[in-house]
Enzyme design. Sequence first.
Site, short mmCIF file in Angstrom:
data_model
loop_
_atom_site.label_atom_id
_atom_site.label_comp_id
_atom_site.label_asym_id
_atom_site.label_seq_id
_atom_site.Cartn_x
_atom_site.Cartn_y
_atom_site.Cartn_z
N PRO A 66 0.79 -1.24 0.00
CA PRO A 66 0.00 0.00 0.00
C PRO A 66 0.82 1.28 0.00
O PRO A 66 0.25 2.36 -0.05
CB PRO A 66 -0.82 -0.12 1.29
CG PRO A 66 -0.17 -1.16 2.11
CD PRO A 66 0.72 -1.99 1.27
N ASP A 89 2.05 1.55 -12.02
CA ASP A 89 0.78 2.26 -11.90
C ASP A 89 0.93 3.48 -10.98
O ASP A 89 1.85 3.56 -10.20
CB ASP A 89 -0.27 1.34 -11.25
CG ASP A 89 -0.83 0.33 -12.22
OD1 ASP A 89 -0.55 0.45 -13.42
OD2 ASP A 89 -1.54 -0.57 -11.76
N LYS A 111 -3.00 4.83 -13.43
CA LYS A 111 -4.44 4.60 -13.45
C LYS A 111 -5.03 5.15 -12.18
O LYS A 111 -4.51 4.93 -11.11
CB LYS A 111 -4.72 3.09 -13.43
CG LYS A 111 -4.79 2.47 -14.76
CD LYS A 111 -5.45 1.13 -14.59
CE LYS A 111 -4.81 0.11 -15.46
NZ LYS A 111 -4.83 -1.21 -14.83
N GLY A 142 0.16 -1.34 -7.19
CA GLY A 142 -0.08 -1.06 -5.78
C GLY A 142 -0.71 -2.27 -5.10
O GLY A 142 -1.43 -3.04 -5.73
N ASP A 144 -1.69 -5.72 -3.79
CA ASP A 144 -1.50 -7.05 -4.36
C ASP A 144 -2.14 -7.05 -5.75
O ASP A 144 -3.27 -6.57 -5.90
CB ASP A 144 -2.18 -8.09 -3.46
CG ASP A 144 -1.94 -9.49 -3.97
OD1 ASP A 144 -0.96 -10.12 -3.52
OD2 ASP A 144 -2.70 -9.95 -4.85
N ILE A 147 -5.67 -8.55 -6.20
CA ILE A 147 -6.85 -8.02 -5.48
C ILE A 147 -7.19 -6.67 -6.09
O ILE A 147 -6.47 -5.68 -5.90
CB ILE A 147 -6.58 -7.93 -3.97
CG1 ILE A 147 -6.33 -9.36 -3.45
CG2 ILE A 147 -7.77 -7.28 -3.24
CD1 ILE A 147 -6.21 -9.52 -1.99
N ALA A 173 -4.18 -3.43 0.35
CA ALA A 173 -4.55 -2.24 1.15
C ALA A 173 -5.37 -2.63 2.38
O ALA A 173 -5.16 -2.09 3.46
CB ALA A 173 -5.34 -1.27 0.28
N MET A 224 -11.78 1.48 -3.59
CA MET A 224 -12.28 2.39 -4.63
C MET A 224 -13.68 2.89 -4.28
O MET A 224 -14.52 3.05 -5.17
CB MET A 224 -12.30 1.69 -6.00
CG MET A 224 -10.90 1.34 -6.49
SD MET A 224 -10.92 0.37 -8.00
CE MET A 224 -11.13 -1.27 -7.36
N GLY A 253 -3.04 5.15 3.52
CA GLY A 253 -2.69 4.18 4.56
C GLY A 253 -1.26 3.69 4.42
O GLY A 253 -0.77 3.46 3.33
N1 SAH Z 1 -4.37 -3.96 -5.80
C1 SAH Z 1 -4.59 -2.97 -4.77
C2 SAH Z 1 -5.93 -2.32 -4.88
C3 SAH Z 1 -6.13 -1.54 -6.16
S1 SAH Z 1 -7.68 -0.75 -6.20
C4 SAH Z 1 -4.39 -3.62 -3.40
O1 SAH Z 1 -4.31 -4.84 -3.30
O2 SAH Z 1 -4.34 -2.88 -2.43
C5 SAH Z 1 -7.27 0.86 -5.62
C6 SAH Z 1 -7.89 1.12 -4.27
O3 SAH Z 1 -7.13 0.49 -3.24
C7 SAH Z 1 -7.92 2.58 -3.87
O4 SAH Z 1 -9.01 3.25 -4.47
C8 SAH Z 1 -8.09 2.47 -2.37
O5 SAH Z 1 -9.43 2.15 -2.04
C9 SAH Z 1 -7.23 1.25 -2.05
N2 SAH Z 1 -5.87 1.63 -1.63
C10 SAH Z 1 -4.73 1.21 -2.18
N3 SAH Z 1 -3.67 1.71 -1.52
C11 SAH Z 1 -4.17 2.46 -0.52
C12 SAH Z 1 -3.60 3.23 0.52
N4 SAH Z 1 -2.27 3.33 0.68
N5 SAH Z 1 -4.42 3.88 1.37
C13 SAH Z 1 -5.75 3.79 1.25
N6 SAH Z 1 -6.36 3.06 0.29
C14 SAH Z 1 -5.58 2.40 -0.58
#
Ligand code: SAH
Length: 314
Positions: A66, A89, A111, A142, A144, A147, A173, A224, A253
Amino acid sequence: MALFSVFSRSVIAEPRVRMRQVMRWAARVTHDVQRFWPHAQAVIPNYLQLSPSLGAGEVALVGSGPGGVELLTMAAFQMLNQADVVVYDRLVSDEILQLIPANIDTVCVGKAASFHSVPQSRINEILIERAQRGQRVVRLKGGDSFIFGRGGEELEQLAKAGVIFRVIPGITAASGCTSYAGIPLTHRDYAQAVTFVTGHCQHNGQPPDWHSLVASNHTLVVYMGRLSATSIQQALLAQGMSEQMPVAVIENGTRSDQRIFSGTLIQLAKLAEHAASPALLVVGEVVRLHQTLDWFNTAAQKIPQATQLSQFDN
Ligand code: SAH
């Protein structure tokens, strides 16, 4: 000597700072060696070299976590140091991008929920073209990649094109942000189940089945969901969830600028309005524990060593 003592005190006092320092140090060594010896292979200590080396024409689909740099896995760090090109990304944090050695080619295919700078089909083409040129490709995402990361879709295209690939998981996240917010996703007293759901359902236009998600003793994590927080709040209330159900919106986060907005379901839309992207919504009784278990934001305010360390670093 004085510097050493500041460093050693910080290292002992704060493991998060220690990991950050080790990774910066390794990245700097790699960067310096490659400046003078551009064809150098990965210059990373043997103890960090844990996975088989990235091969020519291979793609590593890497989850970067994250954002907090210490949450990058060792395997991910190794891949970043062996790549010829990193295709990343927007969600990948600046701190992690800074670990990429300076001589490695980078391509941003950023994105965001309402903004796709490079269409998915073009991203697939870039990965396939680069791999077919014999380059070692890291596809950096970002959290995993499996996910809400479209990792599966990209790999299906690579498989179709006969490109070899591997997958390096990242901390998602839901796990990273709640840990750094002091919100355990499950707890024997409050939640025996947890669901990860997307609040952004553009694929087939169907909203999630909120009815099945309004269960007791259950934590709901919405990815999201910031921009659709009003409709999420309405949907949960319409399905009978209490207005007083605890909720949190976690912005950035695990990063140094993490902010947490907590309240109850009736306030969800307002809380989300205050938050910037990326933000994660958490709904459930476990959110109550944030008041007692918050450690990261508290620690961030209490660590003078972190400042001292950055002086040492520069
Ligand atoms: N593949 C990523 C998620 C991608 S979708 C994962 O596994 O975390 C993108 C969403 O993830 C964002 O809109 C938010 O809801 C969440 N997200 C990702 N990183 C974040 C962070 N550092 N703090 C808060 N929300 C986060």
